[in-house]
Motif scaffolding. Structure first.
Motif, PDB file in Angstrom:
ATOM      1  N   SER A  23      -8.406  46.804  32.712  1.00  0.00           N
ATOM      2  CA  SER A  23      -9.757  47.380  32.753  1.00  0.00           C
ATOM      3  C   SER A  23      -9.674  48.865  32.396  1.00  0.00           C
ATOM      4  O   SER A  23      -8.595  49.457  32.384  1.00  0.00           O
ATOM      5  N   LYS A  24     -10.837  49.474  32.124  1.00  0.00           N
ATOM      6  CA  LYS A  24     -10.877  50.911  31.843  1.00  0.00           C
ATOM      7  C   LYS A  24     -10.319  51.706  33.018  1.00  0.00           C
ATOM      8  O   LYS A  24      -9.627  52.710  32.830  1.00  0.00           O
ATOM      9  N   GLU A  25     -10.612  51.272  34.230  1.00  0.00           N
ATOM     10  CA  GLU A  25     -10.120  51.961  35.430  1.00  0.00           C
ATOM     11  C   GLU A  25      -8.604  51.896  35.521  1.00  0.00           C
ATOM     12  O   GLU A  25      -7.968  52.828  36.005  1.00  0.00           O
ATOM     13  N   GLY A  68      -6.495  54.408  32.682  1.00  0.00           N
ATOM     14  CA  GLY A  68      -6.268  55.825  32.953  1.00  0.00           C
ATOM     15  C   GLY A  68      -4.915  56.085  33.607  1.00  0.00           C
ATOM     16  O   GLY A  68      -4.098  56.844  33.075  1.00  0.00           O
ATOM     17  N   PRO A  69      -4.635  55.454  34.760  1.00  0.00           N
ATOM     18  CA  PRO A  69      -3.334  55.653  35.397  1.00  0.00           C
ATOM     19  C   PRO A  69      -2.152  55.147  34.556  1.00  0.00           C
ATOM     20  O   PRO A  69      -1.071  55.732  34.594  1.00  0.00           O
ATOM     21  N   CYS A 111       3.088  55.435  31.847  1.00  0.00           N
ATOM     22  CA  CYS A 111       3.784  55.619  30.566  1.00  0.00           C
ATOM     23  C   CYS A 111       4.619  56.907  30.560  1.00  0.00           C
ATOM     24  O   CYS A 111       5.799  56.863  30.179  1.00  0.00           O
ATOM     25  N   PRO A 112       4.073  58.063  30.984  1.00  0.00           N
ATOM     26  CA  PRO A 112       4.916  59.256  31.043  1.00  0.00           C
ATOM     27  C   PRO A 112       6.130  59.075  31.967  1.00  0.00           C
ATOM     28  O   PRO A 112       7.225  59.565  31.679  1.00  0.00           O
ATOM     29  N   TYR A 121      -1.065  63.223  37.514  1.00  0.00           N
ATOM     30  CA  TYR A 121      -2.267  62.573  36.979  1.00  0.00           C
ATOM     31  C   TYR A 121      -3.470  62.830  37.897  1.00  0.00           C
ATOM     32  O   TYR A 121      -4.551  63.199  37.429  1.00  0.00           O
ATOM     33  N   ARG A 122      -3.274  62.675  39.206  1.00  0.00           N
ATOM     34  CA  ARG A 122      -4.382  62.916  40.159  1.00  0.00           C
ATOM     35  C   ARG A 122      -4.848  64.367  40.071  1.00  0.00           C
ATOM     36  O   ARG A 122      -6.048  64.640  40.116  1.00  0.00           O
TER      37      ARG A 122
END
Length: 160
Positions: free
Chosen positions: A95-97, A100-101, A107-108, A142-143
């Motif tokens: 999903s789009k949600e 993001g993470p 991935c990083p 990320y947060r």
């Protein structure tokens, strides 16, 4: 019939596939050599992280992790090392949600060990002692980025 249902269920399952991890760019500078090699080696390190994102097609994404390390001795730059370590990932069924993470953290986190190795190798080849970067909590990074973006958006809305 059961085989058709299993195939349909398998297609609906989210998939995370690493297609390739590669070094996109490396930069290494020793602006104060050879004099810096005569200084006592007690460096102050500055680590900067960044990332770039390119959508290659609907399910394929290039994530670029930018790691920059500056080492200073007595306020003189001993070295500046930067690597752009990239990965191509296939991400389907999320999903789009969830995206993001995955793009901003997972991935990083997958790419970082490769960037650490490149930085370590280039520092040694530059004539300096081995540098092993500490692990990074990309979930927290990320947060923090999400919180900063939210604060900027709220500040922009407050001024209008």
């Amino acid at each position: 019939m059961a085989e058709e249902n299993a195939a349909a269920t398998e297609e609906q399952q989210p998939k995370f596939i690493i297609q390739k991890i590669y070094t996109k760019d490396i930069s290494f500078e020793t602006p104060n050599s050879p004099a810096i090699f005569r200084e006592e080696w007690k460096p102050k390190l500055d680590l900067q992280l960044g990332n770039e994102y390119n959508r290659l097609d609907e399910d394929t994404h290039e994530i670029i992790l930018i790691v920059t390390v500056t080492a200073k001795v007595n306020d003189q730059v001993a070295f500046l090392a930067e690597v752009k370590q990239a990965g191509i990932f296939t991400l389907t069924g999320y999903s789009k949600e969830e995206m993001g993470p995955l793009i901003g953290s997972y991935c990083p986190n997958t790419i970082f060990p490769f960037a650490r190795e490149v930085i370590s190798d280039v520092v040694i080849k530059g004539g300096f002692p081995q540098l092993v970067l500490a692990p990074v909590n990309f979930d927290a990074v990320y947060r923090h980025q999400i919180d900063q973006a939210r604060q900027q958006m709220e500040a922009a809305q407050a001024t209008h």
